[in-house]
Design a protein around this motif. Sequence first.
Motif, PDB file in Angstrom:
ATOM      1  N   UNK A 227       0.838  -1.199   0.000  1.00 28.02           N
ATOM      2  CA  UNK A 227       0.000   0.000   0.000  1.00 28.02           C
ATOM      3  C   UNK A 227       0.873   1.250   0.000  1.00 28.02           C
ATOM      4  N   UNK A 228       1.908   1.272   0.827  1.00 21.55           N
ATOM      5  CA  UNK A 228       2.811   2.427   0.889  1.00 21.55           C
ATOM      6  C   UNK A 228       3.575   2.589  -0.418  1.00 21.55           C
ATOM      7  N   UNK A 229       4.039   1.480  -1.003  1.00 19.89           N
ATOM      8  CA  UNK A 229       4.799   1.552  -2.255  1.00 19.89           C
ATOM      9  C   UNK A 229       3.949   2.120  -3.386  1.00 19.89           C
ATOM     10  N   UNK A 230       2.679   1.688  -3.474  1.00 21.11           N
ATOM     11  CA  UNK A 230       1.809   2.168  -4.542  1.00 21.11           C
ATOM     12  C   UNK A 230       1.497   3.652  -4.391  1.00 21.11           C
ATOM     13  N   UNK A 231       1.502   4.136  -3.159  1.00 27.62           N
ATOM     14  CA  UNK A 231       1.262   5.558  -2.912  1.00 27.62           C
ATOM     15  C   UNK A 231       2.538   6.381  -3.030  1.00 27.62           C
TER      16      UNK A 231
ATOM     17  N   UNK B 223       4.808   6.668  -0.783  1.00 28.86           N
ATOM     18  CA  UNK B 223       5.093   7.329   0.487  1.00 28.86           C
ATOM     19  C   UNK B 223       6.259   6.648   1.201  1.00 28.86           C
ATOM     20  N   UNK B 224       6.989   7.424   1.996  1.00 26.58           N
ATOM     21  CA  UNK B 224       8.071   6.844   2.787  1.00 26.58           C
ATOM     22  C   UNK B 224       7.491   5.830   3.756  1.00 26.58           C
ATOM     23  N   UNK B 225       8.246   4.774   4.015  1.00 21.10           N
ATOM     24  CA  UNK B 225       7.732   3.634   4.773  1.00 21.10           C
ATOM     25  C   UNK B 225       8.809   3.115   5.707  1.00 21.10           C
ATOM     26  N   UNK B 226       8.424   2.883   6.957  1.00 21.42           N
ATOM     27  CA  UNK B 226       9.307   2.222   7.920  1.00 21.42           C
ATOM     28  C   UNK B 226       8.529   1.126   8.631  1.00 21.42           C
ATOM     29  N   UNK B 227       9.242   0.111   9.071  1.00 22.03           N
ATOM     30  CA  UNK B 227       8.610  -1.025   9.747  1.00 22.03           C
ATOM     31  C   UNK B 227       9.302  -1.265  11.082  1.00 22.03           C
TER      32      UNK B 227
ATOM     33  N   UNK C 142       4.627   0.116  -8.767  1.00 18.59           N
ATOM     34  CA  UNK C 142       5.011   1.481  -9.144  1.00 18.59           C
ATOM     35  C   UNK C 142       4.112   2.495  -8.428  1.00 18.59           C
ATOM     36  N   UNK C 143       4.624   3.684  -8.311  1.00 15.58           N
ATOM     37  CA  UNK C 143       3.883   4.766  -7.670  1.00 15.58           C
ATOM     38  C   UNK C 143       2.778   5.259  -8.597  1.00 15.58           C
ATOM     39  N   UNK C 144       1.579   5.436  -8.055  1.00 21.88           N
ATOM     40  CA  UNK C 144       0.438   5.823  -8.891  1.00 21.88           C
ATOM     41  C   UNK C 144      -0.125   7.199  -8.537  1.00 21.88           C
TER      42      UNK C 144
END
Length: 299
Positions: free
Chosen positions: A46-50, A52-56, A186-188
């Motif tokens: 979900x983060x990758x498609x948006x 947006x920066x992502x941390x886990x 990919x980012x959409x």
Amino acid sequence: LLSECQKVVVGKTELIEDLLAALLSEGHVLLEGVPGVAKTTIGKTFADALGLSFNRIQGSPDILPADIVGTHIFDPSTGSFKLAKGPIFTSILLIDEINRNTPKTNSAVLEAMQERQVTIEGETRQLPYPFMIIATESPVEFHGVFPLPEVLVDRFLLRLGVDYPTAPEEIQLIDQIYSIETGEVRRVITNEEISCLVRLTKHVYIAPQVHSYIVNLVRRTRETEGIMLGASPRASIALTKASRARALIKGRLYTLPDDVKYLAPRVLYHRIALSPQARSQELSVEMVVESLLESTLIP
């Protein structure tokens, strides 16, 4: 967004729409499901498609609050202390198995969830925008877990159940597992477009009758026999915001009672506690909420 996410996630269309509704409502999500149903994968995809920066963060009893928000460390080259930001400084933070963190550690995210800022040694820092926490937990864990306090659970806009895949979905999953594991999302959408959609969500129309429906539904959780702890006004606010977002996702600039009815279980399940007597009668929160929905007059 759905098309991109389904390069990696099989099915789960409604779940991805619900995550988007939470993002447009500026809320947070608690994903609940047994191990192995792709909760972590869904959050990252979900983060990758948006874009947006992502941390886990992996939940563990050893994690300290400073491991999440950060701390000041001494820099020998300058002879002064500098801030080492923690993983919470991101747009989407995935807290995997949040119920493995100690209550003290989880308290570090309360300020971030409510005010989108953190205080580190007396210094307040703003978090990126948008900011969203996706936390996961398994309902069947018994060892090394801590019950989540109501004050934390209530901060989550939605609680979403992640179920087992259907038989056709599981066949598709094992048939395409190698392409899924190597699939690139990919980012959409841009950050500016997300901000525009968030602003637009706030202007989606809610009729007075729908407002009354939301309030009546939430207030009945405080008055129904068998419910020890009903939903607070925060639930009414959450249901209103989420209904606006769902209407926009469905291509409308006005909400319908169906939006409220669809989202009510996702907003209310984690905000209601049953009395011991109700539990002894083998009632569940799901059964009680379903009964309230059936008996509350729909405008």
